[in-house]
Write a protein that holds these residues in place. Structure first.
Motif, PDB file in Angstrom:
ATOM      1  N   ARG A   1      52.476  48.676  81.543  1.00 53.88           N
ATOM      2  CA  ARG A   1      53.880  49.094  81.428  1.00 53.88           C
ATOM      3  C   ARG A   1      54.370  48.605  80.068  1.00 53.88           C
ATOM      4  NH1 ARG A   1      57.914  50.399  84.872  1.00 53.88           N
ATOM      5  NH2 ARG A   1      56.562  50.031  86.654  1.00 53.88           N
ATOM      6  N   ILE A   2      55.046  49.481  79.334  1.00 57.22           N
ATOM      7  CA  ILE A   2      55.588  49.097  78.032  1.00 57.22           C
ATOM      8  C   ILE A   2      57.096  48.996  78.149  1.00 57.22           C
ATOM      9  CG2 ILE A   2      55.674  51.492  77.213  1.00 57.22           C
ATOM     10  CD1 ILE A   2      54.996  50.463  74.411  1.00 57.22           C
ATOM     11  N   GLU A   3      57.637  47.935  77.559  1.00 61.04           N
ATOM     12  CA  GLU A   3      59.078  47.718  77.568  1.00 61.04           C
ATOM     13  C   GLU A   3      59.558  47.529  76.144  1.00 61.04           C
ATOM     14  OE1 GLU A   3      59.785  44.467  80.243  1.00 61.04           O
ATOM     15  OE2 GLU A   3      59.243  45.672  81.986  1.00 61.04           O
ATOM     16  N   SER A   4      60.763  47.969  75.892  1.00 61.17           N
ATOM     17  CA  SER A   4      61.346  47.859  74.565  1.00 61.17           C
ATOM     18  C   SER A   4      62.252  46.640  74.486  1.00 61.17           C
ATOM     19  CB  SER A   4      62.171  49.112  74.246  1.00 61.17           C
ATOM     20  OG  SER A   4      62.917  48.893  73.070  1.00 61.17           O
ATOM     21  N   PRO A   5      62.013  45.744  73.523  1.00 62.36           N
ATOM     22  CA  PRO A   5      62.950  44.635  73.339  1.00 62.36           C
ATOM     23  C   PRO A   5      64.277  45.105  72.728  1.00 62.36           C
ATOM     24  CG  PRO A   5      61.202  44.505  71.706  1.00 62.36           C
ATOM     25  CD  PRO A   5      60.858  45.640  72.638  1.00 62.36           C
ATOM     26  N   GLN A   6      64.285  46.299  72.130  1.00 62.36           N
ATOM     27  CA  GLN A   6      65.510  46.840  71.528  1.00 62.36           C
ATOM     28  C   GLN A   6      66.421  47.479  72.568  1.00 62.36           C
ATOM     29  OE1 GLN A   6      66.091  46.119  68.430  1.00 62.36           O
ATOM     30  NE2 GLN A   6      64.048  45.261  68.200  1.00 62.36           N
ATOM     31  N   LEU A   7      65.815  48.065  73.589  1.00 58.77           N
ATOM     32  CA  LEU A   7      66.573  48.777  74.633  1.00 58.77           C
ATOM     33  C   LEU A   7      66.149  48.222  75.986  1.00 58.77           C
ATOM     34  CD1 LEU A   7      66.035  52.312  73.102  1.00 58.77           C
ATOM     35  CD2 LEU A   7      68.149  51.005  73.050  1.00 58.77           C
ATOM     36  N   ALA A   8      66.924  47.303  76.492  1.00 64.17           N
ATOM     37  CA  ALA A   8      66.555  46.581  77.711  1.00 64.17           C
ATOM     38  C   ALA A   8      66.323  47.505  78.910  1.00 64.17           C
ATOM     39  CB  ALA A   8      67.627  45.548  78.043  1.00 64.17           C
ATOM     40  N   CYS A   9      66.939  48.660  78.911  1.00 61.69           N
ATOM     41  CA  CYS A   9      66.828  49.569  80.051  1.00 61.69           C
ATOM     42  C   CYS A   9      65.565  50.427  79.996  1.00 61.69           C
ATOM     43  CB  CYS A   9      68.048  50.475  80.121  1.00 61.69           C
ATOM     44  SG  CYS A   9      68.203  51.555  78.684  1.00 61.69           S
ATOM     45  N   LEU A  10      64.806  50.375  78.908  1.00 62.01           N
ATOM     46  CA  LEU A  10      63.659  51.259  78.740  1.00 62.01           C
ATOM     47  C   LEU A  10      62.364  50.554  79.124  1.00 62.01           C
ATOM     48  CD1 LEU A  10      62.616  54.017  77.848  1.00 62.01           C
ATOM     49  CD2 LEU A  10      62.377  53.092  75.545  1.00 62.01           C
ATOM     50  N   SER A  11      61.727  51.094  80.144  1.00 59.80           N
ATOM     51  CA  SER A  11      60.440  50.598  80.619  1.00 59.80           C
ATOM     52  C   SER A  11      59.627  51.810  81.057  1.00 59.80           C
ATOM     53  CB  SER A  11      60.660  49.634  81.793  1.00 59.80           C
ATOM     54  OG  SER A  11      59.435  49.217  82.326  1.00 59.80           O
TER      55      SER A  11
END
Length: 114
Positions: free
Chosen positions: A89-99
Motif C-alpha cells: 500500500r502506498i501513502e502520500s505524506p503530502q496528502l494524508a487522505c491518499l492511500s
C-alpha cells in the motif's frame, strides 16, 4: 527544443488549492504512468521539470515491473523515498487522505491490456 507533456494525474491539498487559483502553483503530487515509449522521457526530462517547478511528490508507476517509485522533494531535489511493489500500500505524506492498495490498482490496469 520544446517539451510537450501529456497531463499526468495530479493532486493538490486544500491549503494549496487557494494558491493554485491565484498563482497557478505546482500540485502537491504528480503520478506518471510510464510506458516503454515514454519511460526515458519521464524518468529524466519530466522529472527534472517537475523538480524545477517544486512538485512536492512524484510517483513513477511502472506497469511492466509492477512497481511505483515514490520521490519526495527535499531541499529542492527529488529523493527516492521508496520503491513500492504490487503487494504493498502506498501513502502520500503530502496528502494524508491518499492511500492506494497497489495490488488492486495493477489488477484493474490489467483489464485494459489486450
Amino acid at each position: 527544443m520544446e517539451l510537450i507533456f501529456c497531463s499526468p494525474i495530479s493532486f493538490s491539498s486544500a491549503t494549496r488549492t487557494f494558491i493554485l487559483s491565484r498563482t497557478e502553483s505546482a500540485p502537491d503530487l504528480l503520478i506518471e504512468i510510464l510506458s516503454p515509449s515514454s519511460g526515458a522521457i519521464g524518468k529524466v526530462k519530466k522529472k527534472a521539470v517537475y523538480e524545477q517547478f517544486r512538485v512536492r511528490e512524484y510517483w513513477f508507476v511502472e506497469p511492466h515491473y509492477v512497481t511505483v517509485d515514490q520521490f519526495l522533494l527535499v531541499d529542492g531535489k527529488y529523493q527516492l523515498a521508496a520503491t513500492n511493489y504490487s503487494s504493498w500500500r502506498i501513502e502520500s505524506p503530502q496528502l494524508a487522505c491518499l492511500s492506494v492498495e497497489l495490488s488492486k490498482m495493477f489488477q484493474a490496469a490489467n483489464r485494459f491490456e489486450g
